[in-house]
Design a protein around this motif. Structure first.
Motif, PDB file in Angstrom:
ATOM      1  N   ALA A 451       0.829  -1.207   0.000  1.00 43.23           N
ATOM      2  CA  ALA A 451       0.000   0.000   0.000  1.00 43.23           C
ATOM      3  C   ALA A 451       0.862   1.256   0.000  1.00 43.23           C
ATOM      4  O   ALA A 451       0.569   2.232  -0.701  1.00 43.23           O
ATOM      5  CB  ALA A 451      -0.927  -0.011   1.214  1.00 43.23           C
ATOM      6  N   LEU A 452       1.953   1.238   0.753  1.00 46.56           N
ATOM      7  CA  LEU A 452       2.851   2.391   0.772  1.00 46.56           C
ATOM      8  C   LEU A 452       3.525   2.580  -0.579  1.00 46.56           C
ATOM      9  O   LEU A 452       3.637   3.695  -1.085  1.00 46.56           O
ATOM     10  CB  LEU A 452       3.905   2.211   1.868  1.00 46.56           C
ATOM     11  CG  LEU A 452       3.410   2.321   3.309  1.00 46.56           C
ATOM     12  CD1 LEU A 452       4.528   1.966   4.278  1.00 46.56           C
ATOM     13  CD2 LEU A 452       2.889   3.708   3.607  1.00 46.56           C
ATOM     14  N   GLY A 453       3.976   1.473  -1.174  1.00 43.86           N
ATOM     15  CA  GLY A 453       4.625   1.570  -2.472  1.00 43.86           C
ATOM     16  C   GLY A 453       3.682   2.040  -3.559  1.00 43.86           C
ATOM     17  O   GLY A 453       4.068   2.791  -4.457  1.00 43.86           O
ATOM     18  N   ARG A 454       2.425   1.634  -3.455  1.00 43.27           N
ATOM     19  CA  ARG A 454       1.437   2.010  -4.460  1.00 43.27           C
ATOM     20  C   ARG A 454       1.241   3.526  -4.497  1.00 43.27           C
ATOM     21  O   ARG A 454       0.999   4.102  -5.558  1.00 43.27           O
ATOM     22  CB  ARG A 454       0.124   1.300  -4.142  1.00 43.27           C
ATOM     23  CG  ARG A 454      -0.943   1.399  -5.209  1.00 43.27           C
ATOM     24  CD  ARG A 454      -2.053   0.431  -4.888  1.00 43.27           C
ATOM     25  NE  ARG A 454      -2.524   0.569  -3.528  1.00 43.27           N
ATOM     26  CZ  ARG A 454      -3.007  -0.423  -2.793  1.00 43.27           C
ATOM     27  NH1 ARG A 454      -3.073  -1.629  -3.287  1.00 43.27           N
ATOM     28  NH2 ARG A 454      -3.426  -0.217  -1.554  1.00 43.27           N
ATOM     29  N   LYS A 455       1.377   4.185  -3.349  1.00 42.42           N
ATOM     30  CA  LYS A 455       1.251   5.643  -3.321  1.00 42.42           C
ATOM     31  C   LYS A 455       2.391   6.311  -4.074  1.00 42.42           C
ATOM     32  O   LYS A 455       2.217   7.381  -4.656  1.00 42.42           O
ATOM     33  CB  LYS A 455       1.230   6.133  -1.865  1.00 42.42           C
ATOM     34  CG  LYS A 455      -0.007   5.728  -1.100  1.00 42.42           C
ATOM     35  CD  LYS A 455       0.039   6.276   0.312  1.00 42.42           C
ATOM     36  CE  LYS A 455      -1.214   5.888   1.094  1.00 42.42           C
ATOM     37  NZ  LYS A 455      -1.181   6.394   2.487  1.00 42.42           N
TER      38      LYS A 455
END
Length: 524
Positions: A451-455
């Motif tokens: 989820a963090l990487g997707r941002k």
């Protein structure tokens, strides 16, 4: 209708009038009933809309809001300025020899390397009488310093030795490289991979950072290295997948991943699936691992293909794509109490009520029991659950069934109760098996990094990019689960895997090399 004084004397006429009145009353009752039903439906719809508005407001003004993020950032900057002012004042006070309160500092971490600098006095003899000086003691103080990461060039020199008798030439073999005839060493490759997939730093940003160090590494070159490493590490990812599927219980979940659709200039929604093997809460010594898989959509056939060799307990949410696995009989469903609780929690946050509050209290009592038996053997966990949790579960089911008829069929509280009751056998299965967990938090934790990487990424460039991401997430996530620094692990593996026998690939799994690598503190 005539007044009572004008009623006819004929009995047949009176009966006809009464029948006419009863028919009119019946029609009115039907109309009133329809009106009440419409009002009830509208009331439920209004309450539903209020709930959604509250949810949207929390999304807009809650912790995930960009507006609040900006406010938090501004407050953090303000705090930094105030602390800097305090440090400046303390420094000025020290220069002016003014007393100031010494801050209470924690000792510096003992594992950090120490560079000792000895400061000898300028005087080599006693300034008073000229006599010899002897050491009386010493004062030691420590200062924390930062040495920026730096590049270095490793020159591999292989001298050629010739025999003076027969002209035979001897030379050492060229050392192995992760990428054949490639420029990067294993440490640099590990750094690029961890920066991209663990620290969520896209390659173009890395390229800019390296340029500031005086080394030009284009984004295209870095991408080539990532692709080559993915191919090199693929056997290790497959070994992790085999280890995960060999478990008797798995946690499963999935998350969306936007992927650029070729030729359209738009993104499609692909999925990253996570399968976690982690029985440490039940006292198992088996090494934990996580395997990620990428698919271009969310069809249930994908999960069936992923778990075609698995049999045991699958702990997951209510995704319908798993139903075919449960129907086969070789996989048992264990539902997630965190999902069931979340529905009541969202209602309680939006519009507190005695029902949602009571539901949260009862579910909280179940979690308190789990906290007490975490890490215990399966037999003890099952015994405690049977003695303490099972009566609470039975009482909770009875309370939910008694409460349900008192609510509107279209209310959100009804939906939350039905979610739990419709999955009741799967929700209570954990009480009969000491290995099963109360919820699916292990899988949800594994997706936090995604989820963090997707941002940062916004989207993957292609399906192949999603597959590479899944492979890297598997290696990095498994290293973290085993308490290993992911960069040290990838450095270790990339320096050996090119020449490592494929039939001994399990030797390079994280738990088999943990003793040779620095530990890793898992963030809370």
């Amino acid at each position: 209708m005539p007044s009572p004084t004008n009623l006819p004397d004929d009995i047949a006429a009176l009966k006809a009038m009464i029948a006419e009145r009863d028919a009119a009353l019946a029609q009115k009752e039907v109309a009133v009933s329809d009106l009440r039903e419409q009002l009830s439906t509208r009331t439920a719809e209004i309450e539903h809309l209020k709930l959604w508005i509250a949810k949207l407001q929390r999304m807009q003004f809650g912790r995930k809001s960009e507006k609040l993020d900006i406010q938090i950032a501004q407050l953090e900057l303000r705090l930094e300025d105030l602390q800097a002012d305090e440090g400046q004042s303390a420094s000025a006070a020290q220069r002016q020899k003014r007393p100031f309160r010494k801050p209470q500092r924690k000792p510096l971490p003992p594992h950090l390397p120490r560079d000792e600098q000895v400061h000898l006095p300028v005087e080599q003899a006693c300034p008073a009488c000229g006599g010899n000086l002897k050491q009386l003691g010493e004062d030691v103080s420590e200062q924390l310093e930062y040495v920026p990461a730096s590049f270095r060039v490793i020159r591999h020199v292989r001298p050629k030795l010739a025999c003076s008798c027969c002209d035979c030439i001897v030379q050492a073999a060229a050392p192995s490289r992760p990428i054949e005839r490639g420029l990067p060493g294993p440490g640099l490759l590990a750094h690029v991979l961890v920066a991209k997939f663990a620290d969520h730093l896209p390659l173009y940003r890395q390229s800019v950072i390296y340029e500031r160090e005086g080394v030009e590494l284009s984004r295209g070159l870095l991408a080539d290295w990532v692709g080559a490493c993915s191919d090199l590490l693929n056997p290790l990812v497959e070994a992790i997948a085999r280890h995960v599927r060999a478990a008797g219980k798995l946690h499963a979940d999935d998350t969306p991943l936007p992927v650029l659709a070729p030729g359209l200039g738009k993104t499609k929604t692909a999925r990253l699936w996570t399968y976690v093997r982690d029985d440490r809460p039940s006292g198992s010594q088996d090494p934990p691992a996580v395997w990620f898989a990428y698919t271009p959509d969310r069809k249930g056939a994908h999960s069936q293909q992923h778990l075609k060799d698995f049999s045991g307990v699958l702990q997951a949410d209510g995704f319908a794509g798993f139903n075919a696995l449960y129907e086969s009989g070789r996989i048992q469903e264990a539902a997630c109490w965190a999902h069931a609780r979340r529905k009541f929690y969202e209602l309680e946050q939006a519009r507190p009520s005695p029902i949602t509050g009571e539901a949260l209290r009862r579910i909280g009592a179940l979690y308190a029991i789990e906290e007490m038996i975490r890490g215990k053997p399966p037999q003890e966990r099952r015994r405690v659950r049977q003695e303490q949790a099972r009566p609470l579960l039975d009482a909770l089911e009875g309370w939910l069934r008694e409460t349900l008829p008192t609510l509107s069929r279209k209310s959100d509280t009804t939906a939350a109760i039905l979610y739990a009751l419709n999955r009741w056998p799967a929700l209570t299965r954990y009480s009969d098996d000491g290995i099963i967990e109360i919820d699916n938090s292990a899988a949800e934790r594994s997706l936090r990094g995604v989820a963090l990487g997707r941002k940062n990424y916004l989207f993957a460039g292609a399906d192949s990019g999603g597959e590479r991401a899944a492979a890297m997430y598997s290696l990095i996530g498994t290293a973290k689960l085993n308490g290993i620094d992911p960069q040290a692990y990838l450095h270790h593996v990339l320096g050996r895997i090119a020449d490592h026998p494929i039939n001994r690939i399990d030797d390079l799994l994280p738990w088999n090399v943990a003793g040779e690598l620095p530990s890793f503190a898992v963030p809370a």
